[in-house]
Scaffold this active site. Structure first.
Site, PDB file in Angstrom:
ATOM      1  N   ASP A 143      11.822 -24.625  22.704  1.00 18.11           N
ATOM      2  CA  ASP A 143      12.645 -25.301  21.709  1.00 18.11           C
ATOM      3  C   ASP A 143      14.019 -24.636  21.770  1.00 18.11           C
ATOM      4  OD1 ASP A 143      14.058 -26.058  19.499  1.00 18.11           O
ATOM      5  OD2 ASP A 143      12.420 -25.784  18.072  1.00 18.11           O
ATOM      6  N   LYS A 201      23.937 -30.517  17.512  1.00 18.63           N
ATOM      7  CA  LYS A 201      24.199 -29.105  17.204  1.00 18.63           C
ATOM      8  C   LYS A 201      25.159 -28.500  18.226  1.00 18.63           C
ATOM      9  CE  LYS A 201      19.551 -28.299  15.322  1.00 18.63           C
ATOM     10  NZ  LYS A 201      19.682 -28.268  13.883  1.00 18.63           N
ATOM     11  N   GLN A 217      18.503 -24.104  18.912  1.00 21.19           N
ATOM     12  CA  GLN A 217      19.526 -23.130  18.505  1.00 21.19           C
ATOM     13  C   GLN A 217      20.143 -22.403  19.685  1.00 21.19           C
ATOM     14  OE1 GLN A 217      20.773 -23.095  15.619  1.00 21.19           O
ATOM     15  NE2 GLN A 217      19.216 -24.300  14.567  1.00 21.19           N
TER      16      GLN A 217
HETATM   17  C1  LIG Z   1      14.819 -24.194  16.182  1.00 20.22           C
HETATM   18  C2  LIG Z   1      14.917 -25.622  15.751  1.00 20.22           C
HETATM   19  N1  LIG Z   1      14.056 -26.518  16.246  1.00 20.22           N
HETATM   20  C3  LIG Z   1      14.110 -27.802  15.915  1.00 20.22           C
HETATM   21  C4  LIG Z   1      15.059 -28.270  15.047  1.00 20.22           C
HETATM   22  C5  LIG Z   1      15.096 -29.720  14.705  1.00 20.22           C
HETATM   23  O1  LIG Z   1      16.289 -30.283  15.132  1.00 20.22           O
HETATM   24  P1  LIG Z   1      16.608 -31.803  14.775  1.00 20.22           P
HETATM   25  O2  LIG Z   1      16.714 -31.874  13.284  1.00 20.22           O
HETATM   26  O3  LIG Z   1      17.899 -32.073  15.462  1.00 20.22           O
HETATM   27  O4  LIG Z   1      15.488 -32.607  15.291  1.00 20.22           O
HETATM   28  C6  LIG Z   1      15.972 -27.387  14.480  1.00 20.22           C
HETATM   29  C7  LIG Z   1      16.976 -27.841  13.511  1.00 20.22           C
HETATM   30  O5  LIG Z   1      17.570 -27.105  12.796  1.00 20.22           O
HETATM   31  C8  LIG Z   1      15.901 -26.022  14.858  1.00 20.22           C
HETATM   32  O6  LIG Z   1      16.747 -25.130  14.347  1.00 20.22           O
END
Ligand SMILES: Cc1ncc(COP(=O)(O)O)c(C=O)c1O
Length: 394
Positions: free
Chosen positions: A187, A213, A190
């Site tokens: 993932d 982001k 960040q």
């Molecule tokens: C580590 C992490 N994974 C997943 C997500 C989910 O991202 P999204 O809301 O763009 O799907 C976030 C969002 O803050 C995140 O910080």
């Protein structure tokens, strides 16, 4: 890198100190322009029309996929545009072929987006092992070694915690996955906006992240995967097939086979422009500037009596996401006070990580300040000065 000049591309910054970049970044003018250019000059559907405008739209949309692949340092695999990290992870959860008794290994550091899709699979007889971090977010490699075995179909971890800011040893975890023939999902929501992820060096099977982001429009995300054969598409329908008969259908090769229906064309092109923008600044330049701000913020927060900082206390182990609390105040109060006193925008609460907050014993969550390259030392100083005042009145 001239931050002041870059800030002119973000008019919204004139009135605010934006420290909520982990939630979503701001959008620079060239990205807005790329989106508007599409709507103004060559709006047409992609992967369908034969007329020149449709060909132009298709070329630009395809180019945006290539820019993302270049950004990830790879020509291998496939870059699929999604709405966000959440959708990318769900695509993998739905798309892999599971059988009862398969194991998934993940961590308690995960955002709900990298937890709930796997928890849902437990209903189908899949076992989920969740590794718990210590108070600073650290999980020992030996914990991964002990949890991952030949029955582990998938290991899925965040590269950079959106709460504690700590960086996980992805390369080493990937080696454990390889030794056990387990698939590996990172993932990168960040990390991709801030760190240089090179798919060749990283050796993982899936990387999921959010375009929004990293300067891209909202509603943009990416799933990169090592080979097209790894998953079935989440959706099927128009635009993704070469041939259909009543006996079945043949999917198009590449990303098109996974992007059923009309995609977010303007968003995808905008994401391509965001990558151009980041490349123009230079990722090393961004890293150095963010490192300076990170060191300054860490030192400043640790220096204020009455503030508790969570996560690593050394900059080597962390990135520019900071969680903290102010004695006697709940996080929402602090966020409101920062906003009202100095137009400083931070996130407060559980940051979509309720199991982690429970594990850390933080009932109300934390205040989170997260940086990007357009933040300045002056903004950090004003943030710290405002916090000092808040601590005094608390
Ligand atoms: C580590 C992490 N994974 C997943 C997500 C989910 O991202 P999204 O809301 O763009 O799907 C976030 C969002 O803050 C995140 O910080």
């Amino acid at each position: 890198m001239n931050v002041q000049t870059l800030r002119d591309d973000f008019p919204i910054l004139k009135n605010i100190i934006y420290l909520d970049n982990a939630a979503t970044s701001l959008t620079p003018e060239p990205v807005l322009k790329a989106v508007l250019d599409y709507y103004r000059s060559y709006r047409a559907n992609v992967g369908r029309g034969i007329y020149s405008l449709a060909q132009l739209a298709d070329q630009r949309y395809r180019e945006a996929h290539r820019k993302v692949a270049d950004f990830l340092g790879t020509t291998q695999g496939v870059v699929i545009f999604t709405r966000n990290t959440t959708e990318s992870i769900n695509m993998v959860a739905h798309g892999l072929k599971w059988k009862r008794g398969d194991n998934i290994v993940t961590t308690l550091l995960e955002h709900h987006s990298n937890l709930l899709p796997w928890m849902r699979l437990e209903r189908s007889g899949i076992n989920l092992k969740i590794l718990k971090p210590d108070q600073n977010g650290k999980i020992e490699l030996s914990d991964f070694e002990n949890a991952i075995d030949k029955r582990t179909k998938l290991v899925t971890v965040t590269h950079l915690s959106n709460v504690l800011g700590n960086i996980l040893p992805i390369k080493e975890i990937s080696q454990i996955c390889r030794d056990n023939n387990s698939l590996f999902l990172v993932d990168g929501a960040q990390s991709v906006p801030h760190m240089y992820l090179n798919m060749k060096k990283l050796d993982c099977d899936f990387v999921c992240f959010s375009g929004h982001k990293m300067l891209g429009p909202t509603g943009t995300g990416v799933l990169w995967m090592k080979s097209e054969e790894m998953i079935e598409p989440l959706l099927v329908g128009g635009g993704m097939v070469d041939d259909v008969s009543l006996d079945g259908y043949r999917r198009k090769a590449g990303y098109e086979g996974f992007e059923a229906g009309t995609p977010n064309i303007a968003g995808g092109i905008g994401l391509g422009a965001a990558i151009d923008y980041l490349n123009r600044i230079g990722r090393e330049e961004i890293r150095i500037h963010e490192l300076t701000l990170t060191a300054m913020l860490l030192e400043g927060l640790l220096d204020i009596e009455g503030i508790e900082v969570y996560g690593p206390r050394t900059i080597e182990d962390r990135s520019c996401v900071f969680s903290f609390n102010v004695n006697r105040l709940v996080p929402h109060e602090v966020a409101l006070m920062l906003d009202q006193a100095s137009n400083i925008l931070v996130r407060s609460g559980h940051h979509c990580c309720i199991p982690l907050m429970n594990h850390l014993g933080l009932d109300h969550g934390t205040v989170r300040a997260s940086l990007y390259f357009y933040n300045t030392e002056n903004e950090i100083e004003r943030f710290l000065a405002t916090l000092e005042k808040i601590v005094k009145v608390a």
